[in-house]
Design a protein around this motif. Structure first.
Motif, mmCIF file in Angstrom:
data_model
loop_
_atom_site.group_PDB
_atom_site.id
_atom_site.type_symbol
_atom_site.label_atom_id
_atom_site.label_comp_id
_atom_site.label_asym_id
_atom_site.label_seq_id
_atom_site.Cartn_x
_atom_site.Cartn_y
_atom_site.Cartn_z
ATOM 1 N N GLU A 355 0.830 -1.212 0.000
ATOM 2 C CA GLU A 355 0.000 0.000 0.000
ATOM 3 C C GLU A 355 0.862 1.258 0.000
ATOM 4 O O GLU A 355 0.575 2.216 -0.712
ATOM 5 C CB GLU A 355 -0.920 -0.012 1.228
ATOM 6 N N ARG A 356 1.951 1.242 0.770
ATOM 7 C CA ARG A 356 2.826 2.412 0.819
ATOM 8 C C ARG A 356 3.562 2.611 -0.517
ATOM 9 O O ARG A 356 3.765 3.746 -0.951
ATOM 10 C CB ARG A 356 3.820 2.279 1.977
ATOM 11 N N GLU A 358 2.421 1.754 -3.509
ATOM 12 C CA GLU A 358 1.413 2.327 -4.402
ATOM 13 C C GLU A 358 1.248 3.818 -4.116
ATOM 14 O O GLU A 358 1.208 4.647 -5.037
ATOM 15 C CB GLU A 358 0.075 1.631 -4.207
ATOM 16 N N GLN A 359 1.144 4.141 -2.840
ATOM 17 C CA GLN A 359 0.942 5.536 -2.464
ATOM 18 C C GLN A 359 2.109 6.395 -2.910
ATOM 19 O O GLN A 359 1.922 7.497 -3.438
ATOM 20 C CB GLN A 359 0.748 5.640 -0.946
ATOM 21 N N GLN A 362 2.005 7.089 -6.675
ATOM 22 C CA GLN A 362 0.966 8.056 -7.027
ATOM 23 C C GLN A 362 1.309 9.467 -6.547
ATOM 24 O O GLN A 362 1.128 10.446 -7.280
ATOM 25 C CB GLN A 362 -0.365 7.573 -6.446
ATOM 26 N N ASP A 508 -5.036 5.767 -10.838
ATOM 27 C CA ASP A 508 -4.841 5.149 -9.522
ATOM 28 C C ASP A 508 -4.180 3.784 -9.640
ATOM 29 O O ASP A 508 -4.188 3.000 -8.691
ATOM 30 C CB ASP A 508 -6.174 5.036 -8.789
ATOM 31 N N HIS A 525 -9.201 5.364 -3.209
ATOM 32 C CA HIS A 525 -8.211 6.136 -2.475
ATOM 33 C C HIS A 525 -8.358 7.606 -2.872
ATOM 34 O O HIS A 525 -8.779 7.928 -3.988
ATOM 35 C CB HIS A 525 -6.782 5.671 -2.794
#
Length: 554
Positions: A355-356, A358-359, A362, A508, A525
């Motif tokens: 998740e981090r 991906e974040q 982005q 995303d 998100h």
């Protein structure tokens, strides 16, 4: 004399680098320089034979006594022997015959390039970290090289690529060189650059310096010395400033806990504390030297100030890890130097690693778009920068069914080089050996280049023909988290003609292919997101359409 051994696949003697100057050549000869790497051959005092060929036609060659791990041979190719049109050439070396071994050895790994005549090539320089360097790839497989090659073919000008990137580079090390004076970089020589020309022949060996600003300084110095201007700079940076392992991945490196704040500090150059909280972490981390400093807008503006006032393409990051990836091994948290308390925290955070990542991908993409827009707004000679997307999705990350990044640390083309160079040159050889993992593979790098050639700004800068209708992607400026967001494309205010395929990239990390000119998408998100669309007609011609601005999801 005992014959030196070679790695599986007969990679050695390995052609490390080849310079063909000028190439394309307008008049006069091409001056060539071949660098051959074989520490074992040097240790035994062996001689190698090298050759330059175009298929079966020999263009140049000779013998070289290996008195050091890297040996250099030079040659001159008369103008009348240079092909008129782009021609593939191969450069290779083998151990020469000796009285004890009357048969010459097998040729090692082939260096591939092209050669042609021409007077006005598209000149491309690349600066950045391991993504722009092309970790794990041969030089002609890397996306900056391929981008230049595709531009050269479409314009008919040919291309010349100079690569100043290095794996591990930070965007800006604010205390290196002293006073952050970029010109001082020209007085230093890195061990990854044995010939001192600024192009890192051993860029596969990770190191934080030279940072991107130093790389730009070297690119400018080489252009001025060579009397040429650059047409395009491909650039990235800031992932190593945050620490891609214990910073982005698990938030253990001080200053990386709040990822949006950390990206704003490192990618945008805003919000650094007076003292670097990661200066003394007990493990390999780019945050030790890269904390704070200048952001991407300053790098873009420095790139545009190089000779030729080149356009600047900021390469977005691919998805290294994502929600589609398999679980990350717990051994990630067992690196020497991690205390027991931090190890427990690391393992507890593993569920959030993907998740981090991906974040980060982005957030960095948004920071790049903002930096390019700010540079363009302040420009006195028109827009010159674009944040270009390789059109990677979460399903292309490591350990996914449709991965386009390296997942095995020993199968990439550069692994033979790393097996010799990492123990010799790296302070962290084990990390160096496996450094290709999660970087774009051969197909991924080609996707980057082909996607860049669709970028509307790039096509306009180089006067490339429009490949499809002048379409407009309609998207709202604001949307509700989890709500269905309508997206559509029009041509002159009307739906496009029949026969198109629509590949929607929602920004995303997700995508959808349809035969419909409108779709809806629910964002799970918060944004900002930039929707993109690739339209493909019946003849396979593609056109990229971007939304006019970011979509804010709250």
């Amino acid at each position: 004399m005992a014959r030196t051994g070679a790695l599986p696949g007969s990679a050695f003697p390995l052609v490390l680098d080849v310079d063909l100057t000028p190439n394309p050549v307008c008049r006069g000869p091409v001056h060539g320089r071949v660098q051959i790497y074989d520490p074992a051959a040097a240790k035994s005092g062996a001689t190698v034979e090298w050759r330059v060929r175009a298929g079966e036609k020999r263009l140049a060659g000779g013998r070289l006594a290996m008195t050091a791990g890297v040996g250099t041979a030079k040659f001159r190719l008369p103008h009348d022997r240079v092909p008129a049109t782009e021609t593939a050439v191969q450069i290779e070396a083998r151990l020469a015959a000796t009285p004890e071994h009357p048969a010459a050895g097998h040729y090692g790994k082939v260096w591939r390039d092209t050669l042609r005549r021409g007077c006005d090539p598209v000149r491309v320089a690349s600066v950045g970290d391991s993504v722009v360097w092309g970790q794990g790839l041969d030089h002609d497989q890397k996306f900056p090289y391929l981008t230049g090659q595709l531009l050269g073919r479409e314009t008919g000008r040919g291309s010349q690529h100079r690569d100043y990137a290095i794996s591990g580079a930070v965007l800006d090390a604010p205390d290196l060189p002293a006073g952050n004076k970029d010109a001082a970089c020209l007085r230093t020589t890195e061990k990854q650059d044995p010939d001192g020309d600024g192009e890192m022949e051993f860029g596969e060996v990770t190191q934080q310096m030279p940072d991107v600003f130093c790389q730009l300084e070297r690119a400018g110095a080489e252009a001025r010395a060579g009397g040429y201007g650059l047409d395009l700079v491909v650039i990235n940076g800031c992932i190593n400033d945050l620490d891609p392992f214990f910073g982005i991945g698990v938030g253990l490196t001080p200053g990386s806990e709040d990822l949006p704040k950390a990206v704003k500090r490192e990618c945008s150059g805003v919000g650094a504390a007076p003292e670097n909280p990661a200066e003394d972490v007990p493990y390999f981390s780019g945050a030790k030297v890269g904390y704070g400093g200048r952001g991407m807008r300053a790098a873009i503006e420095k790139a545009h100030a190089l000779p030729g006032r080149p356009k600047v393409l900021v390469a977005d990051f691919s998805y290294a890890l994502s929600r589609s990836s398999s679980p990350i091994p717990v051994k990630t948290c067992s690196t020497p130097g991690i205390t027991a308390g931090r190890r427990a925290s690391c393992r507890a955070a593993l569920g959030k690693v993907a998740e981090r990542y991906e974040q980060y991908t982005q957030l960095a993409g948004a920071a790049y778009r903002q930096a390019a827009a700010a540079a363009n707004k302040a420009s006195q000679d028109g827009p010159y920068a674009a944040a270009a997307d390789g059109l990677f999705t979460v399903d292309n990350a490591v350990l996914t069914p449709h991965s386009k990044v390296w997942g095995n640390p020993v199968t990439d083309p550069a692994f033979p080089l790393r097996t010799r160079a990492c123990p010799e040159l790296s302070a962290t050889p084990l990390q160096c050996l496996s450094a290709a993992v999660a970087h774009p593979d051969i197909a991924g790098a080609r996707q980057y280049a082909e996607s860049f050639l669709l970028n509307p700004s790039l096509r306009s800068w180089f006067h490339l023909p429009h490949q499809g209708p002048r379409a407009r992607l309609k998207a709202p400026e604001h949307a509700r988290l989890g709500g269905e967001v309508p997206l559509s494309v029009t041509v002159n205010g009307k739906p496009p003609a029949a026969g198109y395929r629509y590949h929607w990239y929602f920004g995303d990390g997700t995508e959808q292919e349809t035969d419909q000119a409108s779709v809806t998408h629910a964002y799970d998100h918060k944004g900002p997101w930039l929707p993109r669309l690739v339209m493909t007609d019946r003849d396979g011609r593609k056109v990229l359409v971007e939304a006019p601005g970011d979509l804010t999801v709250k």
